[in-house]
Design a protein around this motif. Structure first.
Motif, PDB file in Angstrom:
ATOM      1  N   GLY A  84       0.813  -1.209   0.000  1.00 13.09           N
ATOM      2  CA  GLY A  84       0.000   0.000   0.000  1.00 13.09           C
ATOM      3  C   GLY A  84       0.847   1.259   0.000  1.00 13.09           C
ATOM      4  N   ASP A  85       0.221   2.346   0.415  1.00 17.04           N
ATOM      5  CA  ASP A  85       0.899   3.641   0.439  1.00 17.04           C
ATOM      6  C   ASP A  85       1.891   3.706   1.588  1.00 17.04           C
ATOM      7  OD1 ASP A  85      -0.788   4.279  -1.633  1.00 17.04           O
ATOM      8  OD2 ASP A  85      -2.058   5.621  -0.464  1.00 17.04           O
ATOM      9  N   PHE A  86       2.990   4.415   1.364  1.00 19.03           N
ATOM     10  CA  PHE A  86       3.977   4.604   2.423  1.00 19.03           C
ATOM     11  C   PHE A  86       4.816   5.837   2.119  1.00 19.03           C
ATOM     12  CE2 PHE A  86       6.262   2.147  -0.735  1.00 19.03           C
ATOM     13  CZ  PHE A  86       7.488   2.782  -0.798  1.00 19.03           C
ATOM     14  N   THR A  87       5.478   6.318   3.152  1.00 19.52           N
ATOM     15  CA  THR A  87       6.479   7.367   3.037  1.00 19.52           C
ATOM     16  C   THR A  87       7.663   6.946   3.891  1.00 19.52           C
ATOM     17  OG1 THR A  87       4.815   9.092   2.728  1.00 19.52           O
ATOM     18  CG2 THR A  87       7.012   9.811   3.432  1.00 19.52           C
ATOM     19  N   PHE A  88       8.819   6.854   3.274  1.00 21.94           N
ATOM     20  CA  PHE A  88      10.051   6.524   3.980  1.00 21.94           C
ATOM     21  C   PHE A  88      10.963   7.738   3.857  1.00 21.94           C
ATOM     22  CE2 PHE A  88      14.405   4.874   4.215  1.00 21.94           C
ATOM     23  CZ  PHE A  88      14.336   4.101   5.367  1.00 21.94           C
ATOM     24  N   THR A  89      11.384   8.273   4.981  1.00 19.72           N
ATOM     25  CA  THR A  89      12.242   9.455   4.990  1.00 19.72           C
ATOM     26  C   THR A  89      13.577   9.079   5.607  1.00 19.72           C
ATOM     27  OG1 THR A  89      10.286  10.848   5.244  1.00 19.72           O
ATOM     28  CG2 THR A  89      12.415  11.861   5.756  1.00 19.72           C
ATOM     29  N   ILE A  90      14.661   9.526   4.965  1.00 19.07           N
ATOM     30  CA  ILE A  90      16.000   9.190   5.451  1.00 19.07           C
ATOM     31  C   ILE A  90      16.911  10.406   5.304  1.00 19.07           C
ATOM     32  CG2 ILE A  90      16.638   8.217   3.202  1.00 19.07           C
ATOM     33  CD1 ILE A  90      18.403   6.173   4.745  1.00 19.07           C
ATOM     34  N   GLU A  91      17.697  10.657   6.340  1.00 20.96           N
ATOM     35  CA  GLU A  91      18.751  11.677   6.282  1.00 20.96           C
ATOM     36  C   GLU A  91      20.049  10.928   6.021  1.00 20.96           C
ATOM     37  OE1 GLU A  91      18.775  15.342   9.059  1.00 20.96           O
ATOM     38  OE2 GLU A  91      17.936  13.660  10.211  1.00 20.96           O
ATOM     39  N   VAL A  92      20.648  11.186   4.878  1.00 17.07           N
ATOM     40  CA  VAL A  92      21.823  10.419   4.471  1.00 17.07           C
ATOM     41  C   VAL A  92      22.873  11.328   3.854  1.00 17.07           C
ATOM     42  CG1 VAL A  92      20.904   9.825   2.187  1.00 17.07           C
ATOM     43  CG2 VAL A  92      22.531   8.288   3.281  1.00 17.07           C
ATOM     44  N   LYS A  93      24.113  10.906   3.996  1.00 14.90           N
ATOM     45  CA  LYS A  93      25.252  11.599   3.385  1.00 14.90           C
ATOM     46  C   LYS A  93      26.082  10.521   2.706  1.00 14.90           C
ATOM     47  CE  LYS A  93      28.385  13.205   6.291  1.00 14.90           C
ATOM     48  NZ  LYS A  93      29.229  14.059   7.158  1.00 14.90           N
ATOM     49  N   GLY A  94      26.353  10.700   1.424  1.00 11.72           N
ATOM     50  CA  GLY A  94      27.136   9.718   0.683  1.00 11.72           C
ATOM     51  C   GLY A  94      26.244   8.657   0.062  1.00 11.72           C
ATOM     52  N   GLY A  95      26.863   7.626  -0.454  1.00 16.99           N
ATOM     53  CA  GLY A  95      26.130   6.562  -1.131  1.00 16.99           C
ATOM     54  C   GLY A  95      26.224   6.710  -2.638  1.00 16.99           C
ATOM     55  N   TYR A  96      25.668   5.738  -3.336  1.00 12.14           N
ATOM     56  CA  TYR A  96      25.774   5.650  -4.786  1.00 12.14           C
ATOM     57  C   TYR A  96      24.401   5.782  -5.453  1.00 12.14           C
ATOM     58  CZ  TYR A  96      26.604   3.184  -9.257  1.00 12.14           C
ATOM     59  OH  TYR A  96      26.656   2.824 -10.575  1.00 12.14           O
ATOM     60  N   GLU A  97      23.437   4.970  -5.016  1.00  8.63           N
ATOM     61  CA  GLU A  97      22.083   5.006  -5.553  1.00  8.63           C
ATOM     62  C   GLU A  97      21.099   4.838  -4.393  1.00  8.63           C
ATOM     63  OE1 GLU A  97      23.150   2.695  -9.729  1.00  8.63           O
ATOM     64  OE2 GLU A  97      22.414   1.553  -8.007  1.00  8.63           O
ATOM     65  N   LEU A  98      19.935   5.462  -4.514  1.00  8.60           N
ATOM     66  CA  LEU A  98      18.892   5.353  -3.506  1.00  8.60           C
ATOM     67  C   LEU A  98      17.589   5.066  -4.223  1.00  8.60           C
ATOM     68  CD1 LEU A  98      18.003   5.733  -0.506  1.00  8.60           C
ATOM     69  CD2 LEU A  98      17.576   8.131  -1.087  1.00  8.60           C
ATOM     70  N   GLY A  99      16.890   4.028  -3.775  1.00 10.41           N
ATOM     71  CA  GLY A  99      15.621   3.722  -4.425  1.00 10.41           C
ATOM     72  C   GLY A  99      15.051   2.398  -3.999  1.00 10.41           C
ATOM     73  N   PHE A 100      14.607   1.633  -4.999  1.00  9.35           N
ATOM     74  CA  PHE A 100      13.885   0.394  -4.758  1.00  9.35           C
ATOM     75  C   PHE A 100      14.544  -0.751  -5.525  1.00  9.35           C
ATOM     76  CE2 PHE A 100      11.072   4.067  -4.814  1.00  9.35           C
ATOM     77  CZ  PHE A 100      10.607   4.044  -3.516  1.00  9.35           C
ATOM     78  N   LEU A 101      14.708  -1.884  -4.848  1.00  2.00           N
ATOM     79  CA  LEU A 101      15.330  -3.079  -5.415  1.00  2.00           C
ATOM     80  C   LEU A 101      14.330  -4.223  -5.342  1.00  2.00           C
ATOM     81  CD1 LEU A 101      18.025  -4.450  -6.411  1.00  2.00           C
ATOM     82  CD2 LEU A 101      18.474  -4.947  -3.999  1.00  2.00           C
ATOM     83  N   ASN A 102      14.273  -5.040  -6.380  1.00  2.00           N
ATOM     84  CA  ASN A 102      13.393  -6.197  -6.396  1.00  2.00           C
ATOM     85  C   ASN A 102      13.659  -7.078  -5.175  1.00  2.00           C
ATOM     86  OD1 ASN A 102      13.126  -9.235  -7.136  1.00  2.00           O
ATOM     87  ND2 ASN A 102      11.699  -8.179  -8.489  1.00  2.00           N
ATOM     88  N   ARG A 103      12.609  -7.382  -4.414  1.00  2.00           N
ATOM     89  CA  ARG A 103      12.750  -8.168  -3.185  1.00  2.00           C
ATOM     90  C   ARG A 103      13.244  -9.593  -3.470  1.00  2.00           C
ATOM     91  NH1 ARG A 103      11.299  -7.666   1.887  1.00  2.00           N
ATOM     92  NH2 ARG A 103       9.981  -5.869   1.487  1.00  2.00           N
ATOM     93  N   GLY A 104      12.838 -10.170  -4.586  1.00  2.00           N
ATOM     94  CA  GLY A 104      13.226 -11.535  -4.916  1.00  2.00           C
ATOM     95  C   GLY A 104      14.670 -11.683  -5.364  1.00  2.00           C
ATOM     96  N   GLY A 105      15.385 -10.578  -5.521  1.00  2.00           N
ATOM     97  CA  GLY A 105      16.787 -10.631  -5.902  1.00  2.00           C
ATOM     98  C   GLY A 105      17.069 -10.381  -7.370  1.00  2.00           C
ATOM     99  N   LYS A 106      16.014 -10.251  -8.187  1.00  2.00           N
ATOM    100  CA  LYS A 106      16.222  -9.956  -9.604  1.00  2.00           C
ATOM    101  C   LYS A 106      16.990  -8.643  -9.734  1.00  2.00           C
ATOM    102  CE  LYS A 106      11.912 -12.028 -11.194  1.00  2.00           C
ATOM    103  NZ  LYS A 106      10.616 -11.705 -11.836  1.00  2.00           N
ATOM    104  N   ASP A 107      17.764  -8.525 -10.787  1.00  3.09           N
ATOM    105  CA  ASP A 107      18.530  -7.307 -11.038  1.00  3.09           C
ATOM    106  C   ASP A 107      17.603  -6.262 -11.660  1.00  3.09           C
ATOM    107  OD1 ASP A 107      20.754  -5.690 -10.993  1.00  3.09           O
ATOM    108  OD2 ASP A 107      21.602  -6.491 -12.847  1.00  3.09           O
ATOM    109  N   GLU A 108      16.697  -5.738 -10.824  1.00  2.00           N
ATOM    110  CA  GLU A 108      15.709  -4.752 -11.238  1.00  2.00           C
ATOM    111  C   GLU A 108      15.655  -3.660 -10.175  1.00  2.00           C
ATOM    112  OE1 GLU A 108      12.672  -8.050 -13.194  1.00  2.00           O
ATOM    113  OE2 GLU A 108      11.997  -6.854 -11.498  1.00  2.00           O
ATOM    114  N   MET A 109      15.759  -2.418 -10.631  1.00  2.00           N
ATOM    115  CA  MET A 109      15.753  -1.281  -9.703  1.00  2.00           C
ATOM    116  C   MET A 109      15.007  -0.091 -10.276  1.00  2.00           C
ATOM    117  SD  MET A 109      19.549  -0.856  -8.076  1.00  2.00           S
ATOM    118  CE  MET A 109      18.981   0.531  -7.083  1.00  2.00           C
ATOM    119  N   LEU A 110      14.513   0.737  -9.375  1.00  2.00           N
ATOM    120  CA  LEU A 110      14.011   2.063  -9.682  1.00  2.00           C
ATOM    121  C   LEU A 110      14.730   2.963  -8.691  1.00  2.00           C
ATOM    122  CD1 LEU A 110      11.942   3.779 -11.291  1.00  2.00           C
ATOM    123  CD2 LEU A 110      10.359   3.410  -9.375  1.00  2.00           C
TER     124      LEU A 110
END
Length: 181
Positions: A84-110
């Motif tokens: 359903g609907d959600f809001t995830f908020t994070i305070e971060v410094k650094g990193g390469y990519e931020l988003g969503f990864l397929n839970r099953g492990g497939k190489d799929e991202m947004l």
């Protein structure tokens, strides 16, 4: 259908120790996170546990260093079920990519590719990852970001990810998950 959503909200809140009706930002809790590394033989992102990275406390934040040595980057994942609907908020410094990864492990991202900055110039920024109905968005300090679609299947289950390049670090100062309407 409000009861199932409220039940899911309560379940996530109890499991992760978050107050979903009024989510409060909280410091890094190792129990909330895991690490996914690329399995070259099987061709999927495999959950190997947080101990695959080095986690240290620094000046009110937590530094996570990719010491996996397995691939050019690894994913620090927040594996909460995001129904359903959600809001995830994070305070971060650094990193390469931020988003969503397929839970099953497939190489799929947004995702949004975080801009590279010199270490001295890095500063904490607030990112909000959001889903309302079928719309998914990420904002940085309140401004909408263009997302990279890498074979991402919106119909499949996903988890939140912060990719970190091998040998590099990201710092998390706080995060919160809100699944209430």
């Amino acid at each position: 259908m409000k009861t199932p959503l409220k039940f899911a909200t309560l379940t996530i809140a109890v499991f992760f120790g978050l107050n979903a009706s009024s989510p409060q930002a909280r410091a890094f809790d190792e129990a909330d996170w895991s690490v996914r590394c690329w399995n070259f033989d099987e061709k999927y992102w495999e959950d190997l546990g947080l101990e695959k990275m080095t986690v240290t406390e620094t000046d009110g934040a937590t530094r996570i260093t990719n010491t996996t040595g397995i691939h050019k980057h690894a994913h620090l994942v927040f594996p909460a079920q995001l129904k359903g609907d959600f809001t995830f908020t994070i305070e971060v410094k650094g990193g390469y990519e931020l988003g969503f990864l397929n839970r099953g492990g497939k190489d799929e991202m947004l995702y949004f590719e975080l801009p590279e900055q010199e270490e001295a110039a890095k500063k904490f920024e607030t990112f909000t990852l959001n889903r309302r109905g079928s719309r998914i968005s990420i904002t940085r300090n309140g401004r909408a970001l263009p997302l990279v679609h890498f074979r991402f299947d919106y119909a499949e289950d996903f988890l939140i990810t912060l990719a970190i390049k091998d040998g590099e670090s990201a710092e998390i100062r706080s995060y919160s998950l809100d699944t209430s309407e």
